[in-house]
Structure formats: C-alpha cells, structure tokens
Design an enzyme around this catalytic site. Sequence first.
Site, PDB file in Angstrom:
ATOM      1  N   ARG A 108      -9.862   0.478   8.016  1.00  0.00           N
ATOM      2  CA  ARG A 108      -9.500  -0.926   8.219  1.00  0.00           C
ATOM      3  C   ARG A 108     -10.640  -1.707   8.876  1.00  0.00           C
ATOM      4  NH1 ARG A 108      -3.538   0.120   8.216  1.00  0.00           N
ATOM      5  NH2 ARG A 108      -2.503  -1.888   8.074  1.00  0.00           N
ATOM      6  N   LYS A 113       0.830  -1.214   0.000  1.00  0.00           N
ATOM      7  CA  LYS A 113       0.000   0.000   0.000  1.00  0.00           C
ATOM      8  C   LYS A 113       0.865   1.265   0.000  1.00  0.00           C
ATOM      9  CE  LYS A 113      -2.102  -1.075   3.858  1.00  0.00           C
ATOM     10  NZ  LYS A 113      -1.467  -2.371   4.137  1.00  0.00           N
ATOM     11  N   ARG A 155      -1.267  -9.676  12.855  1.00  0.00           N
ATOM     12  CA  ARG A 155      -1.790  -8.628  11.964  1.00  0.00           C
ATOM     13  C   ARG A 155      -2.600  -9.239  10.815  1.00  0.00           C
ATOM     14  NH1 ARG A 155       3.723  -5.893  10.786  1.00  0.00           N
ATOM     15  NH2 ARG A 155       2.609  -4.578   9.316  1.00  0.00           N
ATOM     16  N   ARG A 201      11.623  -5.928   5.078  1.00  0.00           N
ATOM     17  CA  ARG A 201      11.284  -4.508   4.910  1.00  0.00           C
ATOM     18  C   ARG A 201      12.167  -3.648   5.825  1.00  0.00           C
ATOM     19  NH1 ARG A 201       5.220  -2.210   5.507  1.00  0.00           N
ATOM     20  NH2 ARG A 201       5.227  -3.129   7.599  1.00  0.00           N
TER      21      ARG A 201
HETATM   22  N1  LIG Z   1       8.644  -8.157  -4.217  1.00  0.00           N
HETATM   23  C1  LIG Z   1       7.896  -7.059  -4.065  1.00  0.00           C
HETATM   24  N2  LIG Z   1       8.046  -6.340  -2.947  1.00  0.00           N
HETATM   25  C2  LIG Z   1       7.258  -5.239  -2.796  1.00  0.00           C
HETATM   26  C3  LIG Z   1       6.314  -4.834  -3.777  1.00  0.00           C
HETATM   27  N3  LIG Z   1       5.685  -3.708  -3.338  1.00  0.00           N
HETATM   28  C4  LIG Z   1       6.226  -3.433  -2.123  1.00  0.00           C
HETATM   29  N4  LIG Z   1       7.196  -4.350  -1.801  1.00  0.00           N
HETATM   30  C5  LIG Z   1       7.996  -4.415  -0.577  1.00  0.00           C
HETATM   31  O1  LIG Z   1       7.178  -5.104   0.398  1.00  0.00           O
HETATM   32  C6  LIG Z   1       7.285  -4.476   1.676  1.00  0.00           C
HETATM   33  C7  LIG Z   1       5.899  -3.982   2.093  1.00  0.00           C
HETATM   34  O2  LIG Z   1       5.518  -2.902   1.238  1.00  0.00           O
HETATM   35  P1  LIG Z   1       4.786  -1.617   1.853  1.00  0.00           P
HETATM   36  O3  LIG Z   1       4.594  -0.636   0.731  1.00  0.00           O
HETATM   37  O4  LIG Z   1       5.495  -1.140   3.069  1.00  0.00           O
HETATM   38  O5  LIG Z   1       3.357  -2.294   2.232  1.00  0.00           O
HETATM   39  P2  LIG Z   1       2.173  -1.838   3.188  1.00  0.00           P
HETATM   40  O6  LIG Z   1       2.484  -2.409   4.542  1.00  0.00           O
HETATM   41  O7  LIG Z   1       0.939  -2.445   2.567  1.00  0.00           O
HETATM   42  O8  LIG Z   1       2.134  -0.327   3.180  1.00  0.00           O
HETATM   43  C8  LIG Z   1       8.328  -3.358   1.536  1.00  0.00           C
HETATM   44  O9  LIG Z   1       9.579  -3.852   1.960  1.00  0.00           O
HETATM   45  C9  LIG Z   1       8.310  -3.039   0.031  1.00  0.00           C
HETATM   46  O10 LIG Z   1       9.566  -2.536  -0.410  1.00  0.00           O
HETATM   47  C10 LIG Z   1       6.196  -5.629  -4.973  1.00  0.00           C
HETATM   48  O11 LIG Z   1       5.406  -5.336  -5.893  1.00  0.00           O
HETATM   49  N5  LIG Z   1       7.014  -6.724  -5.060  1.00  0.00           N
HETATM   50  N1  LIG Z   2      -7.078   2.388  10.099  1.00  0.00           N
HETATM   51  C1  LIG Z   2      -6.497   1.779  11.154  1.00  0.00           C
HETATM   52  N2  LIG Z   2      -7.264   1.284  12.152  1.00  0.00           N
HETATM   53  C2  LIG Z   2      -6.720   0.672  13.210  1.00  0.00           C
HETATM   54  N3  LIG Z   2      -5.397   0.496  13.378  1.00  0.00           N
HETATM   55  C3  LIG Z   2      -4.578   0.960  12.402  1.00  0.00           C
HETATM   56  C4  LIG Z   2      -5.085   1.637  11.240  1.00  0.00           C
HETATM   57  N4  LIG Z   2      -4.040   1.988  10.447  1.00  0.00           N
HETATM   58  C5  LIG Z   2      -2.938   1.539  11.063  1.00  0.00           C
HETATM   59  N5  LIG Z   2      -3.254   0.924  12.241  1.00  0.00           N
HETATM   60  C6  LIG Z   2      -2.315   0.299  13.203  1.00  0.00           C
HETATM   61  O1  LIG Z   2      -0.988   0.599  12.803  1.00  0.00           O
HETATM   62  C7  LIG Z   2      -0.272  -0.593  12.421  1.00  0.00           C
HETATM   63  C8  LIG Z   2       0.667  -0.276  11.265  1.00  0.00           C
HETATM   64  O2  LIG Z   2      -0.098   0.175  10.148  1.00  0.00           O
HETATM   65  P1  LIG Z   2       0.590   0.359   8.720  1.00  0.00           P
HETATM   66  O3  LIG Z   2       1.825   1.172   8.850  1.00  0.00           O
HETATM   67  O4  LIG Z   2      -0.472   0.807   7.777  1.00  0.00           O
HETATM   68  O5  LIG Z   2       1.136  -1.084   8.420  1.00  0.00           O
HETATM   69  P2  LIG Z   2       0.842  -2.317   7.515  1.00  0.00           P
HETATM   70  O6  LIG Z   2      -0.073  -2.002   6.401  1.00  0.00           O
HETATM   71  O7  LIG Z   2       2.206  -2.698   7.113  1.00  0.00           O
HETATM   72  O8  LIG Z   2       0.207  -3.265   8.501  1.00  0.00           O
HETATM   73  C9  LIG Z   2      -1.377  -1.611  12.130  1.00  0.00           C
HETATM   74  O9  LIG Z   2      -0.925  -2.949  12.307  1.00  0.00           O
HETATM   75  C10 LIG Z   2      -2.422  -1.214  13.181  1.00  0.00           C
HETATM   76  O10 LIG Z   2      -2.049  -1.674  14.479  1.00  0.00           O
END
Ligand SMILES: Nc1nc2c(ncn2[C@@H]2O[C@H](COP(=O)(O)OP(=O)(O)O)[C@@H](O)[C@H]2O)c(=O)[nH]1
Ligand SMILES: Nc1ncnc2c1ncn2[C@@H]1O[C@H](COP(=O)(O)OP(=O)(O)O)[C@@H](O)[C@H]1O
Length: 209
Positions: free
Chosen positions: A93, A19, A171, A127
Amino acid sequence: MALHRIFRAVVTGPPGSGKGTVSSRITKTFGLKHISSGDILRANINARTELGLLMKSCIDQGQLIPDDVMSRLILSDLRATDQSSWLLDGFPRTVTQAEALDDTCSVDTVINLNVPFQTIKQRLTSRWTHLSSGRVYNIDFNPPKVPGLDDVTGEPLVQRDDDTPETVTHRLKAYETQTEPVLEYYSQTHTLHSNFDPVLFAQSSWFPA
Ligand SMILES: Nc1nc2c(ncn2[C@@H]2O[C@H](COP(=O)(O)OP(=O)(O)O)[C@@H](O)[C@H]2O)c(=O)[nH]1
Ligand SMILES: Nc1ncnc2c1ncn2[C@@H]1O[C@H](COP(=O)(O)OP(=O)(O)O)[C@@H](O)[C@H]1O
C-alpha cells in the site's frame, strides 16, 4: 482449473473497491493461496497481543500501519510459502512496501481495481463481514442467504469498526497520498492491468458464481 507454474499476483485498489471479493473468486478458480493483509491484521487484533492493540488503533483512525511492521508481517508469510502460487490482496500500500516486496520475490502481474470514491462510500456502509474467515457480503450486491449470518458457518456477520463514514474518508485520503504512487511504481516496473473491471470479470462465461 490449476496453474502449471508458480504464479504471483498483486491486487490493488482503494478501500472497498472489491479486492477481497475479486481475490476470493480468482484464488478459488485457479487454486492460488489468498493472502489478505487486512485479514492477517484482524487475526492479530483478535489474538489481543500488544502489537494487535496498536494495529487496531491505527486501523480505526483510518491510518496505514507503519511500513516496517507491515513488511515484516507479510514478507515472513511469503517466505514461508516460497513454492506456492499466491495472490496478495492489500499489500503493498506504499512504494516502500512495493520495493520491499520486489526485494523478496518476483511478482508476475498487478491488477488494479478502479472504482469511484462515491461508489466506495455506498459499498462500505453496506458491507457485512464474517471476521474469522474474511468473507464479505453486501446488502445490495451479494447478500447472505440468511440475513445477518455467514453462509458457510451460520455465525453472525458484523460491520467493521473502520467502515464508518468518517473513517472511510480518512482511508480514502490515505489511499490518495500513500497508495496511488504505487500505481506509478508498478506501471514502470511490472505488467499493470490498470482498468480491470470486476463486473465484466465476474460476468465472463468461465467464471464460477
Ligand atoms: N455493487 C458491487 N459491490 C461489490 C462489488 N465487489 C464487491 N462489492 C461489495 O463491496 C464491498 C467491498 O468489497 P471488498 O471485496 O470487501 O473490497 P476491499 O475492501 O477492496 O477488499 C463488499 O460489501 C462487497 O460485497 C461489485 O462489483 N459491485
Ligand atoms: N499493506 C498495508 N499497509 C498498511 N496498512 C494496512 C495494509 N493493509 C491493511 N492495512 C490496514 O488495515 C486496514 C484494513 O485493510 P483491508 O482489510 O485491506 O481494508 P480495505 O481494503 O477495505 O481498506 C487499512 O485501512 C489499514 O489501516
């Protein structure tokens, strides 16, 4: 590439689905404001407020922050930016949060990132994050230019306390029970791009690196 009207989007998906990565690229391309719930929470935690400490304990256990706290935090930010286009990453969420968002403003589109849990586990353990900016890297997918350092500031990267295998499992469970119902909600009320493929999107010819 600028947009000619106000445009509001939500990016949803399991933790680690990309994301933040996809949102940064879209917001840079189209000049939208990127609002990340996780980054806002981590800024509160960094400020060491009482509320921040409570948030950290929820996050480190892999639980969601309570809806009332979360909605107040994000919706006040959105009300303050009522004339700009934005992309919301990580909120809503829960269905309660989605309803609160709809009561506050209108969302034009919802993008869902659909990534298998096994892939997510691998991604999150590799990550690395620059906490103050929210920039993320990955040892395999998008490594920093200098290992361990942020490309822009040169400051050290860290691994998030909630990216341990045990917390990731919690999570993903919270995602299944509390966040997946949001997809059903959006499929009935909004334009939901449900099979958004971040890899194809990143490879499209107009997409900047
Ligand atoms: N292999 C791969 N890794 C990705 C991709 N998109 C994001 N990542 C990596 O996966 C991890 C999670 O991505 P992140 O954008 O932080 O995801 P979020 O937790 O949904 O916001 C990070 O280390 C990114 O660099 C993808 O399309 N392919
Ligand atoms: N909209 C939300 N509602 C409740 N908790 C949240 C929300 N957004 C983030 N959080 C909290 O913050 C943590 C980290 O969120 P985020 O950085 O978006 O991580 P990721 O998508 O990698 O789980 C989540 O695991 C949750 O505990």
